[in-house]
Scaffold this active site. Structure first.
Site, PDB file in Angstrom:
ATOM      1  N   SER A 184     -42.987 -48.204  44.919  1.00 55.08           N
ATOM      2  CA  SER A 184     -43.813 -47.847  46.085  1.00 55.08           C
ATOM      3  C   SER A 184     -43.829 -48.951  47.122  1.00 55.08           C
ATOM      4  O   SER A 184     -44.094 -48.693  48.305  1.00 55.08           O
ATOM      5  CB  SER A 184     -45.256 -47.581  45.671  1.00 55.08           C
ATOM      6  OG  SER A 184     -45.326 -46.466  44.857  1.00 55.08           O
ATOM      7  N   ASP A 236     -58.723 -49.880  42.518  1.00 55.11           N
ATOM      8  CA  ASP A 236     -58.124 -48.892  41.617  1.00 55.11           C
ATOM      9  C   ASP A 236     -58.735 -49.075  40.239  1.00 55.11           C
ATOM     10  O   ASP A 236     -58.990 -50.211  39.827  1.00 55.11           O
ATOM     11  CB  ASP A 236     -56.596 -49.083  41.543  1.00 55.11           C
ATOM     12  CG  ASP A 236     -55.865 -47.810  41.120  1.00 55.11           C
ATOM     13  OD1 ASP A 236     -56.198 -47.263  40.048  1.00 55.11           O
ATOM     14  OD2 ASP A 236     -54.979 -47.362  41.866  1.00 55.11           O
ATOM     15  N   ASP A 256     -64.092 -46.459  42.946  1.00 55.75           N
ATOM     16  CA  ASP A 256     -63.569 -45.216  43.516  1.00 55.75           C
ATOM     17  C   ASP A 256     -63.177 -45.482  44.974  1.00 55.75           C
ATOM     18  O   ASP A 256     -64.033 -45.845  45.792  1.00 55.75           O
ATOM     19  CB  ASP A 256     -64.659 -44.141  43.422  1.00 55.75           C
ATOM     20  CG  ASP A 256     -64.200 -42.810  44.016  1.00 55.75           C
ATOM     21  OD1 ASP A 256     -63.053 -42.741  44.525  1.00 55.75           O
ATOM     22  OD2 ASP A 256     -64.987 -41.850  43.972  1.00 55.75           O
ATOM     23  N   ASP A 272     -52.900 -45.207  49.291  1.00 59.55           N
ATOM     24  CA  ASP A 272     -51.830 -44.428  48.654  1.00 59.55           C
ATOM     25  C   ASP A 272     -52.419 -43.546  47.552  1.00 59.55           C
ATOM     26  O   ASP A 272     -51.761 -43.280  46.550  1.00 59.55           O
ATOM     27  CB  ASP A 272     -50.794 -45.422  48.083  1.00 59.55           C
ATOM     28  CG  ASP A 272     -49.475 -44.756  47.695  1.00 59.55           C
ATOM     29  OD1 ASP A 272     -49.227 -43.621  48.140  1.00 59.55           O
ATOM     30  OD2 ASP A 272     -48.697 -45.370  46.951  1.00 59.55           O
ATOM     31  N   LYS A 301     -50.329 -36.212  51.465  1.00 59.25           N
ATOM     32  CA  LYS A 301     -49.496 -35.349  50.622  1.00 59.25           C
ATOM     33  C   LYS A 301     -49.369 -34.003  51.311  1.00 59.25           C
ATOM     34  O   LYS A 301     -50.343 -33.471  51.830  1.00 59.25           O
ATOM     35  CB  LYS A 301     -50.215 -35.225  49.279  1.00 59.25           C
ATOM     36  CG  LYS A 301     -49.463 -34.534  48.211  1.00 59.25           C
ATOM     37  CD  LYS A 301     -49.182 -35.480  47.047  1.00 59.25           C
ATOM     38  CE  LYS A 301     -48.165 -34.883  46.100  1.00 59.25           C
ATOM     39  NZ  LYS A 301     -46.800 -35.071  46.496  1.00 59.25           N
TER      40      LYS A 301
END
Ligand code: SAM
Length: 350
Positions: A184, A236, A256, A272, A301
């Site tokens: 990534s 994360d 979160d 991301d 997305k």
């Protein structure tokens, strides 16, 4: 022949065709897209192609990896002499500063890469002999693109160096670094290269700046920011690669990404997290609305259907909810699959 020739990820021709059609309509140009799914390119036939091209800067297009001005479509090329018909199809009054012989990025066209390579070696001296190509590479002259669709079929097109991708096929060649925690990382590197110009990269990305990375694990994007000297708060619940902490620039918070907010405004936020695009767009807008960051790069997305409409909707909602004047660019990068990457930046930041 008059038109634009644009390359895209194979399978996204309908989105690119819709984008070009909408651009043309918005800017008062009539034309139509000629395309076939899976071919990796779209021809937009248009009498006022030059004006449409100027009204559609490459950096503003989302689904076009490359944008060129089409000058000829050659069919039934004789494999014993493909050069002569090309020379006679070229305008006599244009001198080119570079030559790209390429093919669309599709399964069907990939086998043409050998032909493209050897043909470039044969065409280059012929163009120079005819006075059509400069002796050395020149960025102040247009670039000639020969795009092989088949062994006996090629599109000839012109690339304006200041308004087109500088890489063959419109794909920047980025190498995976041994230290990068994930592939990534290439995506954020490509985003910085394609969505910002040289000046913006220098001005907007400076050592000592502070950034948040939402959905950071295993840490590819964090690593790219850290290598640029930024302090990164990586959000994360998953683990980050331990070597990221060696620099002293990275802090990891298990939180979160949709709820966490910085205690003081940051320079950058990147995101991301794989989630519903409208939910991501809304949260990104909130970051700008609240003044939590000045610049952001995030992924949206794409759904399986109505991808162009969803793209437009998400970007419109993002802009209107942010409620501030923003520079906004989006692109389906080479390293993006079913997604686009967005760069947003406050206009006239402090
Ligand atoms: C595609 S990966 C990110 C890869 C990362 N950008 C890199 O370069 O290595 C998506 C990450 O988002 C995280 N994620 C998803 N939803 C999240 C949330 N609500 N809060 C925080 N992280 C989240 C996942 O745990 C996953 O690690």
């Amino acid at each position: 022949m008059n038109g634009l020739l644009c390359y895209c990820r194979a399978g996204f021709e309908p989105e690119l065709a819709a984008e070009l059609t909408e651009r043309a309509a918005q800017t008062g140009h009539t034309g139509y897209a000629r395309t076939e799914r899976g071919t990796g390119y779209v021809v937009f036939a248009c009498d006022s192609a030059q004006a449409l091209s100027q009204a559609s800067p490459w950096r503003e297009l989302i689904f076009a990896r490359q944008k060129l001005l089409l000058i000829a479509e050659l069919r039934d090329l004789d494999p014993r002499d493909r050069i002569a018909p090309m020379l006679s199809a070229l305008p006599a009054d244009v001198k080119f500063g570079d030559l790209f012989v390429e093919h669309p990025d599709s399964d069907a066209a990939k086998p043409l890469s050998g032909l493209a390579r050897s043909f470039a070696n044969a065409l280059r001296p012929a163009l120079r002999k005819a006075g059509l190509l400069s002796a050395g590479e020149r960025n102040d002259l247009p670039r000639l693109h020969v795009c092989f669709i088949a062994g006996d079929q090629a599109l000839l097109a012109i690339g304006e160096p200041s308004d087109s991708a500088p890489w063959p096929l419109g794909i920047p060649r980025l190498r995976m670094h041994a230290d990068a925690p994930s592939r990534s990382a290439l995506k954020l590197e490509e985003a910085l290269l394609c969505l910002l110009d040289d000046d913006e990269r220098q001005r907007l990305l400076q050592p000592g700046m502070r950034a948040a990375d939402l959905g950071a694990a295993p840490g590819g994007w964090t690593w790219v920011l850290m290598r640029n000297g930024l302090h990164v708060t990586a959000i994360d619940n998953g683990p980050l690669r331990p070597h990221l902490f060696d620099s002293g620039l990275v802090e990891h918070l298990r939180a979160d990404g949709f709820a966490w907010q910085p205690q003081r405004p940051l320079d950058w936020m990147v995101c991301d997290m794989v989630e519903q695009p409208r939910r991501v767009a809304a949260r990104m807008a909130q970051w700008f609305g609240e003044g939590w960051c000045r610049h952001a790069i995030f992924n949206l997305k794409l759904p399986m259907k109505r991808r162009w409409q969803e793209t437009v909707l998400c970007l419109q909602e993002f802009s209107s909810q942010a409620g501030k004047p923003l520079l906004l660019r989006a692109r389906q990068l080479y390293h993006d699959r079913e997604e686009i990457t967005v760069f947003a930046s406050l206009r006239n930041p402090r």
